[in-house]
Design a protein around this motif. Structure first.
Motif, mmCIF file in Angstrom:
data_model
loop_
_atom_site.group_PDB
_atom_site.id
_atom_site.type_symbol
_atom_site.label_atom_id
_atom_site.label_comp_id
_atom_site.label_asym_id
_atom_site.label_seq_id
_atom_site.Cartn_x
_atom_site.Cartn_y
_atom_site.Cartn_z
ATOM 1 N N ALA A 74 7.697 12.726 7.407
ATOM 2 C CA ALA A 74 7.085 11.480 7.886
ATOM 3 C C ALA A 74 5.589 11.632 8.043
ATOM 4 C CB ALA A 74 7.727 11.063 9.195
ATOM 5 N N ALA B 289 4.238 12.251 3.962
ATOM 6 C CA ALA B 289 4.564 11.242 2.947
ATOM 7 C C ALA B 289 3.442 10.231 2.723
ATOM 8 C CB ALA B 289 5.854 10.538 3.320
ATOM 9 N N PRO B 290 2.826 9.631 3.755
ATOM 10 C CA PRO B 290 1.740 8.670 3.479
ATOM 11 C C PRO B 290 0.581 9.271 2.674
ATOM 12 C CG PRO B 290 2.494 8.485 5.742
ATOM 13 C CD PRO B 290 3.120 9.716 5.201
ATOM 14 N N ILE B 291 0.233 10.500 3.025
ATOM 15 C CA ILE B 291 -0.864 11.136 2.294
ATOM 16 C C ILE B 291 -0.459 11.400 0.846
ATOM 17 C CG2 ILE B 291 -2.359 13.153 2.245
ATOM 18 C CD1 ILE B 291 -2.005 13.377 5.256
ATOM 19 N N PHE C 244 1.845 9.773 -1.016
ATOM 20 C CA PHE C 244 1.897 8.521 -1.773
ATOM 21 C C PHE C 244 0.510 7.951 -2.013
ATOM 22 C CE2 PHE C 244 6.353 8.430 -0.219
ATOM 23 C CZ PHE C 244 6.980 8.291 -1.455
ATOM 24 N N LEU C 245 -0.377 8.112 -1.067
ATOM 25 C CA LEU C 245 -1.744 7.630 -1.240
ATOM 26 C C LEU C 245 -2.422 8.341 -2.414
ATOM 27 C CD1 LEU C 245 -4.070 5.868 -0.232
ATOM 28 C CD2 LEU C 245 -4.699 7.729 1.315
ATOM 29 N N THR D 227 -0.216 -1.798 -5.305
ATOM 30 C CA THR D 227 0.232 -1.655 -3.910
ATOM 31 C C THR D 227 -0.950 -1.810 -2.968
ATOM 32 O OG1 THR D 227 1.287 -0.165 -2.327
ATOM 33 C CG2 THR D 227 -0.037 0.837 -4.075
ATOM 34 N N LYS D 228 -0.632 -2.170 -1.729
ATOM 35 C CA LYS D 228 -1.670 -2.332 -0.723
ATOM 36 C C LYS D 228 -2.051 -1.025 -0.056
ATOM 37 C CE LYS D 228 -0.474 -7.115 0.336
ATOM 38 N NZ LYS D 228 -0.085 -8.084 1.402
ATOM 39 N N LEU D 229 -1.413 0.082 -0.488
ATOM 40 C CA LEU D 229 -1.814 1.377 0.064
ATOM 41 C C LEU D 229 -3.232 1.773 -0.365
ATOM 42 C CD1 LEU D 229 1.476 3.460 -0.411
ATOM 43 C CD2 LEU D 229 0.539 2.527 1.734
#
Length: 293
Positions: free
Chosen positions: A24, A27-29, A31-32, A137-139
């Protein structure tokens, strides 16, 4: 962070919970970074495609000639737009076509399927291609933007030709006849001018009882060279005449007598009897026969 438990079942549950928390956080880093690489690649591709689309469209539109539909290429606005959209890989690309006569001049836009006006050779065609970019995507921390490319090219080859009558060279009207003028090749070497020469010709004549040869000078015919476009050295042929002696019968030749040759010391003598007229001896040949001593 977690207390170590002696129970195997409790330890497995604790490991799974730890992996979920770590995923958790990472993952954001992850996918970014992944979507960032994809979107940057899309932007670079779109920028290159838009630039190439404007160049291809203006190159096709500046060509002089008819396309497959029978319309002049630089006037077929719909065909130019289709070329631009295909090269940009974007059916929704905005293509603007206009014409002008050079930098800082008033441009005329092509708003119809076929440009109705007349464009002279030397005018310019301008093609502007605009494509809107939107991230998937909005990421990604940036929004949509437009990529715009503009290209110019001069229209060449559309030249109006007029026929001009050839002026007549004859007096009093009518069609004249052009006289070709010989052109001398500067690389050719002019030969020497032939000079007529006199070749003496021997004509035998007989006077009375003895013969005399009188040389007679006669002009030798020479070939007259004809002027040509390229001077060529021509040899001059000179005919050679061989004299032919024709004997003439003289009365009383049978009465001429010749005595034997008399030799005394270093002198020789011979008597020739001619009852008609004196005779001249032109040449005497003597052969000596010596015996070995």
């Amino acid at each position: 962070m977690f207390e170590k438990s002696d129970s195997p079942k409790k330890s497995l549950i604790n490991d799974r919970a730890q992996a979920m928390v770590e995923f958790a956080i990472v993952a954001p880093i992850l996918f970014l970074l992944l979507f960032g690489v994809i979107e940057v690649g899309r932007m670079m591709f779109l920028y290159a495609a838009v630039t190439n689309a404007s160049r291809e469209a203006v190159r096709w539109g500046s060509a002089v000639g008819y396309d497959d539909t029978g319309v002049l290429r630089y006037k077929n606005c719909d065909a130019i737009k289709t070329i631009a959209r295909n090269a940009a890989f974007s059916p929704s690309a905005v293509v603007e076509i206009s014409y002008d006569t050079g930098p800082s001049t008033t441009a005329t836009a092509c708003t119809n399927a076929v440009y109705p006006g007349y464009r002279a050779s030397g005018d310019r065609i301008k093609v502007v291609v605009r494509v809107t970019y939107k991230p998937y995507t909005k990421l990604i921390p940036w929004g949509q933007r437009d990529f715009v490319a503009t290209s110019y090219r001069t229209i060449l080859g559309s030249i109006a030709l007029e026929s001009t009558a050839i002026p007549s060279t004859s007096v009093g009207g009518g069609g004249g006849t052009d006289t070709p003028t010989p052109t001398i090749d500067p690389g050719a070497t002019a030969g020497p001018s032939p000079t007529p020469t006199d070749t003496p010709t021997v004509t035998p004549t007989f006077d009375g009882s003895y013969a005399t040869f009188t040389p007679t000078s006669e002009g030798t015919p020479t070939e007259t060279p004809t002027p040509t476009e390229t001077p060529t050295e021509l040899p001059t042929s000179t005919p050679t005449f061989t004299p032919t002696a024709t004997p003439t019968v003289v009365p009383g030749c049978g009465e001429i007598t010749v005595d034997p040759i008399l030799v005394s010391s270093n002198f020789m003598a011979m008597t020739i009897t001619n009852p008609h007229a004196p005779v001249t001896v032109s040449s005497i040949q003597v052969r000596w026969h010596t015996s070995g001593a």
